[in-house]
Each structure stands twice: as structure tokens, then as C-alpha cells.
Design an enzyme around this catalytic site. Structure first.
Site, PDB file in Angstrom:
ATOM      1  N   THR A 174       5.934  52.954 -17.275  1.00 43.04           N
ATOM      2  CA  THR A 174       7.896  53.617 -17.291  1.00 43.04           C
ATOM      3  C   THR A 174       7.550  54.797 -16.858  1.00 43.04           C
ATOM      4  O   THR A 174       6.469  55.779 -18.218  1.00 43.04           O
ATOM      5  CB  THR A 174       8.878  52.788 -17.750  1.00 43.04           C
ATOM      6  OG1 THR A 174       9.028  51.678 -17.562  1.00 43.04           O
ATOM      7  CG2 THR A 174       9.931  53.323 -17.452  1.00 43.04           C
ATOM      8  N   ARG A 202      13.585  39.566 -13.780  1.00 44.19           N
ATOM      9  CA  ARG A 202      13.788  39.888 -15.526  1.00 44.19           C
ATOM     10  C   ARG A 202      14.147  41.446 -15.175  1.00 44.19           C
ATOM     11  O   ARG A 202      13.112  41.839 -14.099  1.00 44.19           O
ATOM     12  CB  ARG A 202      12.243  39.528 -16.046  1.00 44.19           C
ATOM     13  CG  ARG A 202      12.365  39.990 -17.320  1.00 44.19           C
ATOM     14  CD  ARG A 202      11.205  41.578 -17.298  1.00 44.19           C
ATOM     15  NE  ARG A 202      12.224  41.901 -18.181  1.00 44.19           N
ATOM     16  CZ  ARG A 202      11.338  43.673 -18.545  1.00 44.19           C
ATOM     17  NH1 ARG A 202      11.057  44.035 -17.512  1.00 44.19           N
ATOM     18  NH2 ARG A 202      11.759  43.945 -19.672  1.00 44.19           N
ATOM     19  N   GLY A 204      14.636  44.853 -17.278  1.00 40.33           N
ATOM     20  CA  GLY A 204      14.428  45.724 -18.175  1.00 40.33           C
ATOM     21  C   GLY A 204      15.413  46.762 -18.539  1.00 40.33           C
ATOM     22  O   GLY A 204      16.451  46.055 -17.945  1.00 40.33           O
ATOM     23  N   ASP A 205      15.135  47.883 -20.051  1.00 34.43           N
ATOM     24  CA  ASP A 205      16.540  48.657 -20.090  1.00 34.43           C
ATOM     25  C   ASP A 205      16.460  49.264 -18.494  1.00 34.43           C
ATOM     26  O   ASP A 205      17.815  50.726 -19.178  1.00 34.43           O
ATOM     27  CB  ASP A 205      16.286  49.167 -21.211  1.00 34.43           C
ATOM     28  CG  ASP A 205      15.154  49.748 -21.453  1.00 34.43           C
ATOM     29  OD1 ASP A 205      13.551  49.011 -20.811  1.00 34.43           O
ATOM     30  OD2 ASP A 205      14.346  50.561 -22.245  1.00 34.43           O
ATOM     31  N   THR A 225      11.173  54.099 -22.450  1.00 37.15           N
ATOM     32  CA  THR A 225       9.632  53.098 -22.388  1.00 37.15           C
ATOM     33  C   THR A 225       9.236  52.780 -23.499  1.00 37.15           C
ATOM     34  O   THR A 225       9.037  52.667 -24.436  1.00 37.15           O
ATOM     35  CB  THR A 225       8.726  54.329 -22.132  1.00 37.15           C
ATOM     36  OG1 THR A 225       8.017  53.366 -21.136  1.00 37.15           O
ATOM     37  CG2 THR A 225       7.963  55.138 -22.865  1.00 37.15           C
ATOM     38  N   GLY A 226       9.666  51.762 -22.689  1.00 35.89           N
ATOM     39  CA  GLY A 226       9.316  50.166 -24.007  1.00 35.89           C
ATOM     40  C   GLY A 226       9.818  48.978 -23.784  1.00 35.89           C
ATOM     41  O   GLY A 226       9.511  48.582 -22.580  1.00 35.89           O
ATOM     42  N   GLY A 228      11.808  46.549 -23.100  1.00 32.29           N
ATOM     43  CA  GLY A 228      12.278  46.265 -22.580  1.00 32.29           C
ATOM     44  C   GLY A 228      13.728  45.570 -22.936  1.00 32.29           C
ATOM     45  O   GLY A 228      14.703  45.611 -23.233  1.00 32.29           O
TER      46      GLY A 228
END
Ligand code: ASP
Length: 306
Positions: A174, A202, A204-205, A225-226, A228
Site C-alpha cells: 500500500t 474483501r 481492508g483498512d 500500511t499492514g 488491514g
């Protein structure tokens, strides 16, 4: 003397170690980060807004196939791409985001238009694309998003029936940017292709305001970033702002608590970039590495490893 400004960017965190990157790849990543820093910095040093700077820096990263956003977005289960992006203006707490867009060249631009030209915050899928096209977005065909490396990554994930975070070596690709401009305004933006081989729509964050992105002139601007799912459950970006606002923590204390303690306890791998209302920059991550860079009036640096 030029006015004070601060800028930070990321191109993803994860298991990024020296022995995983060839010297040529490492140089290419560093040059991609430098290019994005220059793009954002040129706006801020000319007295431009934090909002323009973060959008411009993120567009530079979206257009670079090395990063998992825009052109370099990973493949989903169906062999297509579903991208998410968000942006927030810390001066007025306005925000915009898009999720599951499949053909927009620059999802972060669409997110900004949602913020500025619609009465909504988050638009999804075909509706988000239609909105963006009506406002002049550039759409690209599947060929534009094709990348041999990403394709192989996806094939591997399909073969092992797994949903992977960007590179098979667990990298979250990201991209994001945060900035404080010379007027003291903060802004944050984040953009992603999500996880390789993701299914079921799906999300994510990244497009979720408060989780992957947040900005408030009184506290800080954050882009994450990671993994999510963990960043969503920990409401990471807003948590850092809240720790500053309600508990009086410094940016560094808040970042350490959330990234190095709370997320680690939950098992959430990743990192974030942050700038506070005084222009202090923090780039914490609990993974092996994070593609990152920062700049202010007098200095600039791009980094990958711990
Ligand atoms: N946070 C992103 C997501 O879960 C992935 C990433 O940071 O690379 O969609």
C-alpha cells in the site's frame, strides 16, 4: 526564509530485508520513493496545500508498478484488480474514499472528488467508478494493470489457496502520504490494491477513515500500511489522534503505543507514517521494513530497512 512544512510517504511495510532485494530492485524502490517525495515537496515548498501535496505524492506512487496501488495493484481471486483509496483534510475533517474500483488509473483522485464534489464520504464499486468518470477520471483497461511479477504472485496464491499480502514474502505494498503545509494544515491519503487473491469483495483498512487514514489539524495526520483486518479492528489512525487529543500523548508516544504495543499484542503486522500539528514526523513499523521517506524545509531521506 521559507515557511515550515513536513511531508512523509510510504510504499508499504512487511518482511522487507536486505537479502530479499537485489541491488537493482533496491535502487528502483528508492528512486520511486524519491520521485514521490519530490512531487509532494515541490508543492509544499511553493506554499501549496498539504492536501495537494499528499494527493500528488500518492499519484506518483500509484503510477509506479513497484507499489501495490494503481498501476501495480495486486490481482484478486478473479484475476482482476480491486483498488481502495482515501483522503482526509485535517483543516475541516472532510474526507473522501473509494473502494473496490477496478479501472481507475488514480483511485486517490477519485477519493478527493468524493470529498469535494459529493455529499458522501465512501463510494464503492461500479457506482464509485461512474461518479469518478463523470468528473473526468481516466480509466485503464486490464492490460494497464498487468504485471508479470504480480501475475506470478497471484498464481502462487491460487495454487496454495491462500490470500496473500502483496509479495509472497509478506509485504504490504500500500502507498500513502501525510503532510503539514506552511499554513499549518494537515492532510493524509492512502491507496492500495489490497491483498493478492482476495475474494468476496474483501476491503481492508485503506478506504476506511479512522483506520487506514486520518487527519485533524489539532492532532496529526496518519496513513497506514499492514494487515488491514488488524488495522480495522484497532482503528489505528484515529486511535493515535485520540491518544494525543484526550490523553495528551506526544505523536511519538501515541505511535509507539499503537504500533509497537497494541498492534503487536493483537498480531497485527505493519506500520504507518505520521505528522503532527507542529510538523514532527514519525515513521513507526513493527515489521522488518517499510518503504518510506520524509522531507521538510531542510532535509529529506528515503529508507527501506529497520
Ligand atoms: N492495509 C492494506 C490492506 O489490508 C494492505 C497493505 O497495507 O498493503 O488492504
Amino acid at each position: 526564509m521559507s515557511q515550515q512544512f513536513s511531508l512523509a510517504i510510504h510504499g508499504g511495510a512487511g518482511t522487507i530485508t536486505r537479502n530479499l532485494l537485489t541491488p537493482a530492485k533496491e535502487a528502483a524502490y528508492l528512486s520511486g520513493l524519491s520521485h514521490a517525495i519530490s512531487a509532494g515537496k515541490s508543492i509544499l515548498s511553493a506554499g501549496g496545500s498539504a492536501l495537494d501535496a499528499v494527493e500528488t505524492a500518492v499519484i506518483a506512487l500509484e503510477n509506479n508498478p513497484l507499489f501495490n496501488a494503481g498501476k501495480g495493484a495486486v490481482f484478486n481471486h478473479q484475476g482482476g484488480h480491486e483498488m481502495d483509496a482515501s483522503i482526509m483534510d485535517g483543516s475541516n475533517l472532510m474526507a473522501g474514499a473509494v473502494t473496490c474500483v477496478q479501472s481507475l488509473k488514480n483511485p486517490v483522485q477519485a477519493a478527493r472528488w468524493v470529498m469535494e464534489r459529493s455529499e458522501h464520504v465512501l463510494l464503492s464499486g461500479a457506482g464509485a467508478e461512474k461518479f469518478a468518470m463523470e468528473h473526468g477520471a481516466v480509466a485503464e483497461s486490464n492490460d494497464y494493470f498487468y504485471d508479470q511479477f504480480r501475475f506470478e504472485q497471484w498464481q502462487e496464491a491460487v495454487a496454495s489457496n491462500s490470500i496473500q499480502l502483496d509479495h509472497s514474502e509478506k509485504k504490504f505494498g500500500t502507498v500513502g502520504a501525510v503532510a503539514m503545509d506552511s499554513a499549518g494544515n494537515l492532510a493524509a491519503a492512502t491507496s492500495t490494491g489490497g491483498m493478492t487473491n482476495k475474494k468476496w469483495g474483501r476491503i481492508g483498512d485503506t478506504p476506511v477513515i479512522g483506520s487506514g487514514t486520518y487527519a485533524n489539524n489539532h492532532t496529526c495526520a496518519i496513513s497506514c500500511t499492514g494487515h488491514g483486518e488488524f488495522f480495522l479492528r484497532a482503528v489505528v489512525a484515529y486511535d493515535i489522534s485520540c491518544l494525543m487529543e484526550y490523553k495528551g500523548l506526544t505523536l511519538k508516544q501515541a505511535c509507539d503505543l499503537v504500533v509497537m504495543e497494541k498492534l503487536v499484542k493483537m498480531g497485527g503486522e505493519g506500520g504507518l507514517i505520521a505528522v503532527d500539528h507542529q510538523g514532527h514526523i514519525e515513521l513507526p513499523f513493527n515489521s522488518e521494513g517499510m518503504y518510506r521517506g520524509w522531507a521538510n524545509n531542510s532535509n529529506e531521506e528515503v529508507l527501506i530497512y529497520k
